[in-house]
Design a protein around this motif. Sequence first.
Motif, PDB file in Angstrom:
ATOM      1  N   SER A  61      -6.585  11.883  -7.593  1.00 55.84           N
ATOM      2  CA  SER A  61      -6.041  10.462  -7.421  1.00 55.84           C
ATOM      3  C   SER A  61      -4.907  10.544  -6.476  1.00 55.84           C
ATOM      4  O   SER A  61      -4.553  12.060  -5.551  1.00 55.84           O
ATOM      5  N   THR A  62      -4.800   9.741  -5.629  1.00 56.17           N
ATOM      6  CA  THR A  62      -4.136   9.812  -4.708  1.00 56.17           C
ATOM      7  C   THR A  62      -1.835   9.755  -4.939  1.00 56.17           C
ATOM      8  O   THR A  62      -1.478   8.756  -4.026  1.00 56.17           O
ATOM      9  N   GLY A  63      -1.234   9.840  -6.180  1.00 54.79           N
ATOM     10  CA  GLY A  63      -0.724   9.206  -6.591  1.00 54.79           C
ATOM     11  C   GLY A  63      -0.081  10.856  -7.357  1.00 54.79           C
ATOM     12  O   GLY A  63      -0.929  10.534  -8.686  1.00 54.79           O
ATOM     13  N   GLY A  64       0.623  12.053  -7.139  1.00 53.15           N
ATOM     14  CA  GLY A  64       0.937  12.868  -7.967  1.00 53.15           C
ATOM     15  C   GLY A  64       2.027  12.603  -9.023  1.00 53.15           C
ATOM     16  O   GLY A  64       1.743  12.588 -10.394  1.00 53.15           O
ATOM     17  N   GLY A  65       2.812  11.910  -8.976  1.00 54.99           N
ATOM     18  CA  GLY A  65       4.015  11.471  -9.605  1.00 54.99           C
ATOM     19  C   GLY A  65       3.313  10.598 -10.606  1.00 54.99           C
ATOM     20  O   GLY A  65       3.607  10.452 -11.853  1.00 54.99           O
ATOM     21  N   ALA A  66       3.196   9.080 -10.117  1.00 54.97           N
ATOM     22  CA  ALA A  66       2.617   8.039 -10.857  1.00 54.97           C
ATOM     23  C   ALA A  66       1.929   8.828 -11.800  1.00 54.97           C
ATOM     24  O   ALA A  66       1.276   8.365 -13.173  1.00 54.97           O
ATOM     25  N   VAL A  99       1.370  -1.096   0.295  1.00 55.60           N
ATOM     26  CA  VAL A  99      -0.016   0.440   0.200  1.00 55.60           C
ATOM     27  C   VAL A  99       0.583   1.076  -0.160  1.00 55.60           C
ATOM     28  O   VAL A  99       2.140   1.054   0.043  1.00 55.60           O
ATOM     29  N   ASP A 100       0.375   2.226  -0.513  1.00 51.03           N
ATOM     30  CA  ASP A 100       0.800   3.596  -0.748  1.00 51.03           C
ATOM     31  C   ASP A 100       0.346   4.182   1.316  1.00 51.03           C
ATOM     32  O   ASP A 100      -0.328   4.819   0.733  1.00 51.03           O
ATOM     33  N   PHE A 101       1.376   3.914   2.208  1.00 49.74           N
ATOM     34  CA  PHE A 101       0.733   4.839   3.404  1.00 49.74           C
ATOM     35  C   PHE A 101       1.707   6.202   3.801  1.00 49.74           C
ATOM     36  O   PHE A 101       2.076   6.302   4.699  1.00 49.74           O
ATOM     37  N   ASN A 102       2.585   6.612   2.202  1.00 52.32           N
ATOM     38  CA  ASN A 102       3.650   7.729   2.355  1.00 52.32           C
ATOM     39  C   ASN A 102       2.507   8.892   2.917  1.00 52.32           C
ATOM     40  O   ASN A 102       2.279   9.528   2.154  1.00 52.32           O
ATOM     41  N   VAL A 103       2.520   9.411   4.132  1.00 51.41           N
ATOM     42  CA  VAL A 103       1.333  10.322   5.055  1.00 51.41           C
ATOM     43  C   VAL A 103       2.115  11.381   5.057  1.00 51.41           C
ATOM     44  O   VAL A 103       3.388  11.500   5.657  1.00 51.41           O
ATOM     45  N   HIS A 155       4.473   3.944  -9.720  1.00 49.77           N
ATOM     46  CA  HIS A 155       6.209   4.386 -10.826  1.00 49.77           C
ATOM     47  C   HIS A 155       7.158   4.160 -10.652  1.00 49.77           C
ATOM     48  O   HIS A 155       8.434   4.534 -11.358  1.00 49.77           O
ATOM     49  N   ARG A 156       7.402   3.271  -9.194  1.00 47.66           N
ATOM     50  CA  ARG A 156       8.710   3.300  -9.053  1.00 47.66           C
ATOM     51  C   ARG A 156       9.367   1.878  -9.261  1.00 47.66           C
ATOM     52  O   ARG A 156       8.095   0.837  -8.204  1.00 47.66           O
ATOM     53  N   ALA A 157      10.211   1.296  -9.596  1.00 49.64           N
ATOM     54  CA  ALA A 157      10.388   0.205  -9.503  1.00 49.64           C
ATOM     55  C   ALA A 157      11.072  -0.719  -8.521  1.00 49.64           C
ATOM     56  O   ALA A 157      12.804  -0.843  -8.848  1.00 49.64           O
ATOM     57  N   VAL A 204       9.724  -0.463   4.613  1.00 50.55           N
ATOM     58  CA  VAL A 204      10.219  -0.212   2.920  1.00 50.55           C
ATOM     59  C   VAL A 204      11.583   0.055   2.950  1.00 50.55           C
ATOM     60  O   VAL A 204      12.241  -0.917   2.641  1.00 50.55           O
ATOM     61  N   ARG A 205      11.831   1.255   2.662  1.00 52.27           N
ATOM     62  CA  ARG A 205      13.007   2.083   2.429  1.00 52.27           C
ATOM     63  C   ARG A 205      13.581   1.768   3.722  1.00 52.27           C
ATOM     64  O   ARG A 205      15.371   2.808   3.807  1.00 52.27           O
ATOM     65  N   PHE A 206      13.545   1.058   4.648  1.00 53.82           N
ATOM     66  CA  PHE A 206      15.053   1.250   5.853  1.00 53.82           C
ATOM     67  C   PHE A 206      15.979   0.365   5.417  1.00 53.82           C
ATOM     68  O   PHE A 206      16.937   0.269   5.840  1.00 53.82           O
ATOM     69  N   GLY A 265       8.293   8.686   3.369  1.00 56.28           N
ATOM     70  CA  GLY A 265       9.390   9.675   3.004  1.00 56.28           C
ATOM     71  C   GLY A 265      10.154   8.723   2.927  1.00 56.28           C
ATOM     72  O   GLY A 265      10.142   7.668   1.826  1.00 56.28           O
ATOM     73  N   ARG A 266      11.393   9.486   3.102  1.00 56.72           N
ATOM     74  CA  ARG A 266      12.781   8.633   2.102  1.00 56.72           C
ATOM     75  C   ARG A 266      14.013   8.981   2.616  1.00 56.72           C
ATOM     76  O   ARG A 266      14.924   9.343   2.802  1.00 56.72           O
ATOM     77  N   PRO A 267      13.686   7.678   3.500  1.00 52.04           N
ATOM     78  CA  PRO A 267      15.153   7.326   5.027  1.00 52.04           C
ATOM     79  C   PRO A 267      16.469   6.727   3.524  1.00 52.04           C
ATOM     80  O   PRO A 267      17.260   6.006   4.845  1.00 52.04           O
TER      81      PRO A 267
HETATM   82  O1  LIG Z   1       3.993  10.305  -2.380  1.00 51.60           O
HETATM   83  C1  LIG Z   1       4.312  10.124  -3.414  1.00 51.60           C
HETATM   84  O2  LIG Z   1       4.833  10.239  -4.386  1.00 51.60           O
HETATM   85  P1  LIG Z   1       3.543  11.663  -5.079  1.00 51.60           P
HETATM   86  O3  LIG Z   1       4.341  12.643  -3.863  1.00 51.60           O
HETATM   87  O4  LIG Z   1       4.667  11.752  -6.526  1.00 51.60           O
HETATM   88  O5  LIG Z   1       2.227  12.239  -5.763  1.00 51.60           O
HETATM   89  C2  LIG Z   1       4.751   8.677  -3.186  1.00 51.60           C
HETATM   90  O6  LIG Z   1       4.723   7.802  -1.974  1.00 51.60           O
HETATM   91  C3  LIG Z   1       6.582   7.351  -3.927  1.00 51.60           C
HETATM   92  O7  LIG Z   1       7.090   8.759  -2.851  1.00 51.60           O
HETATM   93  P2  LIG Z   1       8.713   9.042  -3.879  1.00 51.60           P
HETATM   94  O8  LIG Z   1       8.394  10.003  -4.947  1.00 51.60           O
HETATM   95  O9  LIG Z   1       9.023   9.598  -2.356  1.00 51.60           O
HETATM   96  O10 LIG Z   1       8.818   7.667  -4.173  1.00 51.60           O
END
Ligand SMILES: O=C(OP(=O)(O)O)[C@H](O)COP(=O)(O)O
Length: 394
Positions: A369-374, A20-24, A150-152, A117-119, A61-63
């Motif tokens: 959308s829940t994804g900016g970059g995606a 899931v994307d819990f990057n909040v 969009h991340r591999a 998972v990014r630890f 985040g980006r640890p």
């Molecule tokens: O927040 C995110 O992307 P987004 O800010 O482009 O919507 C995603 O969780 C991807 O995170 P990343 O850009 O650190 O790979």
Amino acid sequence: MNKRSIRDVDVRGKRVFCRVDFNVPLEDGRITDDNRIRAALPTIRDLSQRGAKVILASHLGRPKGEVVEELRLAPVSRRLSELLGQPVAQASEAVGEAVEEQVARLKEGEVLLLENVRFYPGEEKNDPDLSQSFARLADLYVNDAFGAAHRAHASTAGIAQHLPAVAGFLMEQELSTLGRALENPERPFTAIIGGAKVKDKIGVIENLLEKVDHLLIGGGLSYTFLKAKGLEIGQSLLEPDKIDLAREFMNQAEAKGVNLLLPEDIVVTDEFSPDARAETVAVDAIPKDMQGMDIGPKTRERFAQIIADSRLVIWNGPLGVFEFDRFAEGTFAIAQAVADSDGLSIIGGGDSAAAIAKAGLSERVGHISTGGGASLELMEGKTLPGVAALNDKD
Ligand SMILES: O=C(OP(=O)(O)O)[C@H](O)COP(=O)(O)O
Ligand SMILES: Nc1ncnc2c1ncn2[C@@H]1O[C@H](COP(=O)(O)OP(=O)(O)O)[C@@H](O)[C@H]1O
């Protein structure tokens, strides 16, 4: 969508690794926006109710491959537990023996959230050993992390090589909404492109020029277009190395019969600050010592008219420096127009989603959308690695 989804698989009694994307966003350990957690609930509920042993995995985040205490997922599992109305166990790691034992103790319907998972340095490198270690935890892989598709990475792509791999509901919904809109758009089809830089939107503009009827350009990137038309832009944001490209886009639009519109009036200031003096000028009268901060009232009205007459609207990027209230009016006016439109409106995440939320209009928009970059990559016509890795439908 031609990918298998959780609808197509039996999950009872199975260990399911669900990315899931819990990057909040967090402030002092508190979650300030839980939309991404809410968006994953249908998949988590479905898996749990159908008797899966649910193993959730996310980045935060980006640890950069190290343990960063502030980026542990404990606040997320607490919030998820409240929203789900059932306990969510929090693992202190994402792989290894301790986690394997925790997974072995899971009963049908129970939910466990792995640590960030990014630890692990292998995550962003899509390291096969880490993918294997994730895969060892489960019988089935579900990807519901559209925002990270969009991340591999090992948990978004690599793991899918070792397990049956299907999409979750959120992934399915994001792909079908934006995918269908781009493949078979209702017309008139209007795209609104804002944001800071031409550089970040090149692929999107290229792809959309093939599809849209109207392309409305505002925000920081519009000044490079205005410069390309030979106008004086004063101290406004400019990318000198993109002037030729902007001209080329305008030529292409004309050749393809796309109505590419730039601002006709601009809110300018002499100082980049929240309480700077604001003044509206015609686009051909930007003073040399001033910079453009927002689209003016005439532009708002013209853009709103086109949006009102459209059957499909896609919006990416704010039309001004909306973080400063004084220069947020153009972006809010467009948010209102998008919310008022009868056709389908799609917001491509990031700052535009924040602007819609700030305007209190989120409920009135078709799809945020829940994804900016995606979503940007989808709008560029790219295939997302996290989607490509999933099993095709028979
Ligand atoms: O927040 C995110 O992307 P987004 O800010 O482009 O919507 C995603 O969780 C991807 O995170 P990343 O850009 O650190 O790979
Ligand atoms: N006229 C402008 N001058 C300077 N910055 C601008 C202007 N218009 C918009 N911006 C800035 O662009 C930023 C957002 O750009 P970007 O990151 O490309 O958008 P998104 O996240 O929606 O893709 C915002 O921080 C906003 O302040």
